[in-house]
Write a protein that holds these residues in place. Structure first.
Motif, PDB file in Angstrom:
ATOM      1  N   THR A 126       0.828  -1.216   0.000  1.00  0.00           N
ATOM      2  CA  THR A 126       0.000   0.000   0.000  1.00  0.00           C
ATOM      3  C   THR A 126       0.857   1.259   0.000  1.00  0.00           C
ATOM      4  OG1 THR A 126      -0.251  -0.068   2.416  1.00  0.00           O
ATOM      5  CG2 THR A 126      -1.977  -1.136   1.097  1.00  0.00           C
ATOM      6  N   THR A 143      -6.692   3.260  -4.000  1.00  0.00           N
ATOM      7  CA  THR A 143      -7.563   2.127  -3.679  1.00  0.00           C
ATOM      8  C   THR A 143      -7.007   0.884  -4.346  1.00  0.00           C
ATOM      9  OG1 THR A 143      -9.540   3.541  -3.637  1.00  0.00           O
ATOM     10  CG2 THR A 143      -9.906   1.172  -3.867  1.00  0.00           C
ATOM     11  N   ASP A 161      -6.789   2.811   0.779  1.00  0.00           N
ATOM     12  CA  ASP A 161      -7.990   2.014   1.046  1.00  0.00           C
ATOM     13  C   ASP A 161      -7.875   0.657   0.353  1.00  0.00           C
ATOM     14  OD1 ASP A 161      -8.971   4.026   2.593  1.00  0.00           O
ATOM     15  OD2 ASP A 161     -10.496   4.698   1.164  1.00  0.00           O
ATOM     16  N   LYS A 167     -15.192   6.685  -5.741  1.00  0.00           N
ATOM     17  CA  LYS A 167     -13.744   6.602  -5.954  1.00  0.00           C
ATOM     18  C   LYS A 167     -13.424   6.853  -7.427  1.00  0.00           C
ATOM     19  CE  LYS A 167     -12.269   5.012  -1.856  1.00  0.00           C
ATOM     20  NZ  LYS A 167     -11.436   5.885  -0.991  1.00  0.00           N
ATOM     21  N   ASP A 214     -14.866  10.723  -2.670  1.00  0.00           N
ATOM     22  CA  ASP A 214     -13.770  10.787  -1.707  1.00  0.00           C
ATOM     23  C   ASP A 214     -12.658  11.679  -2.262  1.00  0.00           C
ATOM     24  OD1 ASP A 214     -15.187   9.057  -0.154  1.00  0.00           O
ATOM     25  OD2 ASP A 214     -13.766   7.395  -0.270  1.00  0.00           O
ATOM     26  N   ASP A 230      -9.633  11.598  -2.788  1.00  0.00           N
ATOM     27  CA  ASP A 230      -8.412  10.842  -3.118  1.00  0.00           C
ATOM     28  C   ASP A 230      -7.802  11.549  -4.321  1.00  0.00           C
ATOM     29  OD1 ASP A 230      -9.402   9.087  -1.207  1.00  0.00           O
ATOM     30  OD2 ASP A 230     -10.094   7.602  -2.663  1.00  0.00           O
ATOM     31  N   ARG A 255      -8.539  10.575   1.079  1.00  0.00           N
ATOM     32  CA  ARG A 255      -9.658  11.225   1.769  1.00  0.00           C
ATOM     33  C   ARG A 255      -9.203  12.537   2.433  1.00  0.00           C
ATOM     34  NH1 ARG A 255     -10.409   7.680   5.288  1.00  0.00           N
ATOM     35  NH2 ARG A 255      -9.426   5.877   4.352  1.00  0.00           N
ATOM     36  N   GLY A 268      -5.394   4.106   5.682  1.00  0.00           N
ATOM     37  CA  GLY A 268      -6.294   3.375   4.796  1.00  0.00           C
ATOM     38  C   GLY A 268      -7.352   2.623   5.570  1.00  0.00           C
ATOM     39  N   LYS A 269      -8.525   2.464   4.958  1.00  0.00           N
ATOM     40  CA  LYS A 269      -9.570   1.681   5.623  1.00  0.00           C
ATOM     41  C   LYS A 269     -10.017   0.556   4.704  1.00  0.00           C
ATOM     42  CE  LYS A 269     -13.535   4.556   4.278  1.00  0.00           C
ATOM     43  NZ  LYS A 269     -14.616   5.427   4.748  1.00  0.00           N
ATOM     44  N   LEU A 277     -12.599  -1.430   2.553  1.00  0.00           N
ATOM     45  CA  LEU A 277     -13.789  -1.123   1.766  1.00  0.00           C
ATOM     46  C   LEU A 277     -14.620  -2.386   1.622  1.00  0.00           C
ATOM     47  CD1 LEU A 277     -12.052   0.866  -1.095  1.00  0.00           C
ATOM     48  CD2 LEU A 277     -13.208   1.809   0.905  1.00  0.00           C
TER      49      LEU A 277
END
Ligand SMILES: [Zn+2]
Length: 436
Positions: free
Chosen positions: A78, A88, A120, A367, A375, A377, A418, A429-430, A432
């Motif tokens: 990442t 993403t 993400d 996205k 978002d 991004d 974000r 990062g989260k 999704l």
């Protein structure tokens, strides 16, 4: 007062490139205003002629953690993604251990990834022989769809399906199926050799052509969406065009290596070029570019699939024994931009192929686009600056890539996830989940 405004004379929006000021509040894009608009914001950045792109969406990344983290892990993959303008990624279900073929395995993978993702991350599930009953639960837990192989995957814990087993999986759940399309009946065992041509001969275009036909037939009968992964063989394009014209929901992606590398000039022993399906000749690549231009191929994704240098057999250069997979998540944007610009395509085209369309493939409408409500991004990108790929300066875990030493055009200067700058120290990062 807004959190952030980023101004650029080259903002890539879904309507094309224009001068604009992108206003960010609470991690989302609150407004897209004229370049010199007066905005009250905590931070006001003017990029001038540096382009502002939406963060790319790479729906084909093999992270390999847990289980084969020495190949690549969530922190390194990442971080490399962020450095390459990708905000993403959707992680493939195999090469990690266990493979993501049950809800329990998905939880193990998410636990391994927790707290170390710089962008993400979403997840694909896997459809293998015998796990059809697991698919509805995995889908309910938010995987974006299911990957299957029609030929050997390279790892024993992720066996291939035949047409009947693919149909069984498709009938078990109403989901997107993404398919590695090579037909084992058309593949030959490659003899030990350092010559790329010997490896290429073992995986002919016919293998892809036949498997694409199988995938289309099964999707048609089941009434499901099928997406052909990493299409290399241009000979399969008419099959896809015909099926689409007949109403079958089939799409296809290709990868930077199939578009920009040429089998004829791969040096002996250069196993960093080995992947399956294989890189083919320049004439084939021309036809893939045409399909991309006319929309038959919808997306360009990395298929980042690294391993350790010893598994790449960099010592012997034996193509037959080397692991097949190309490491490139950090380089996809400049690789494609360099070649696309030479062919007369615009930055807006590249963003369409590498951000908006992959996001659409998996239903992430917030996205991959600079638009109010999406978002925030964002990527500051210097499209005209050149650099030489230094493989040791990449964030990939292992210093192996076929782009080493190449001169590429386009440098990522800053990546925002974000609304926050991704620095490499912050893991913001989260996870999704598929939007239901
Ligand atoms: Zn892959």
């Amino acid at each position: 007062m807004a959190d952030l405004v980023v101004r650029s004379r080259r903002v890539t929006t879904p309507d094309g490139e224009r001068a604009a000021a992108v206003v960010v509040e609470g991690g989302t894009i609150a407004a897209v205003l004229p370049y010199d608009a007066v905005v009250q914001a905590a931070q006001d950045i003017d990029l001038g002629d540096t382009a502002l792109l939406p963060g790319l969406v790479d729906t084909h990344v093999h992270v390999n953690e847990p289980g084969r983290t020495e190949w690549e892990g969530f922190a390194t993959a990442t971080r490399a993604a962020a450095a390459g303008g990708v905000t993403t990624i959707i992680d493939m279900p195999l090469n990690s251990l266990p493979p993501t073929v049950t809800t329990a395995a998905l939880k193990i993978k998410q636990a391994a990834a927790a707290g170390q993702c710089h962008v993400d991350v979403g997840f694909w599930g896997g459809a293998i022989p015998g796990n059809a009953a697991d698919l509805p639960g995995l889908h309910a837990d938010g995987v974006f769809g299911f990957k299957s192989f029609l030929a050997d995957s390279g790892v024993p814990e992720f066996p291939p399906v035949d047409a009947g087993q693919l149909a069984e999986a498709m009938n078990a759940v109403d989901a997107l199926f993404v398919i590695h399309a090579e037909d084992p009946d058309h593949l030959r065992e490659a003899a030990s050799s350092a010559a790329y041509a010997d490896f290429l001969d073992s995986r002919p275009q016919d293998a892809e052509h036949a498997a694409v036909g199988t995938a289309i037939a099964v999707a048609r009968a089941a009434g499901r969406r099928a997406h052909i992964l990493h299409l290399s063989a241009a000979s399969a394009l008419p099959l896809i065009a015909r099926a689409r014209a007949e109403g079958v929901r089939v799409t296809a992606e290709t990868c930077p290596h199939y578009l920009t590398l040429d089998a004829a000039v791969i040096p002996d022993g250069a196993t960093e070029f080995k992947c399956c399906p294989p890189i083919r000749d320049a004439e084939n690549a021309d036809r893939l570019w045409e399909a991309l231009a006319d929309g038959l191929i919808t997306c360009v994704v990395s298929d980042h699939s690294p391993c350790t240098p010893d598994l790449k057999r960099q010592d012997t250069g034996d193509f037959a024994a080397a692991w097949g997979g190309i490491a490139s998540v950090q380089l996809g944007l400049p690789v494609i931009w360099t070649a696309a610009a030479e062919r007369g395509h615009t930055l807006a085209d590249v963003v369409k192929w590498m951000a908006r369309r992959p996001a659409d493939l998996v239903g992430l409408r917030n996205k991959g686009r600079i638009m109010v409500g999406a978002d925030a991004d964002l990527v500051a990108f210097e499209p005209d600056r050149e650099f030489v790929v230094d493989v040791h300066a990449l964030h990939h875990r292992n210093p192996v890539t076929p782009y080493a030493g190449k001169v590429l055009r386009g440098v990522v200067r800053t990546t925002w996830l974000r609304g926050s700058v991704v620095t490499g120290d912050n893991a913001g990062g989260k996870f999704l989940a598929r939007e239901i």
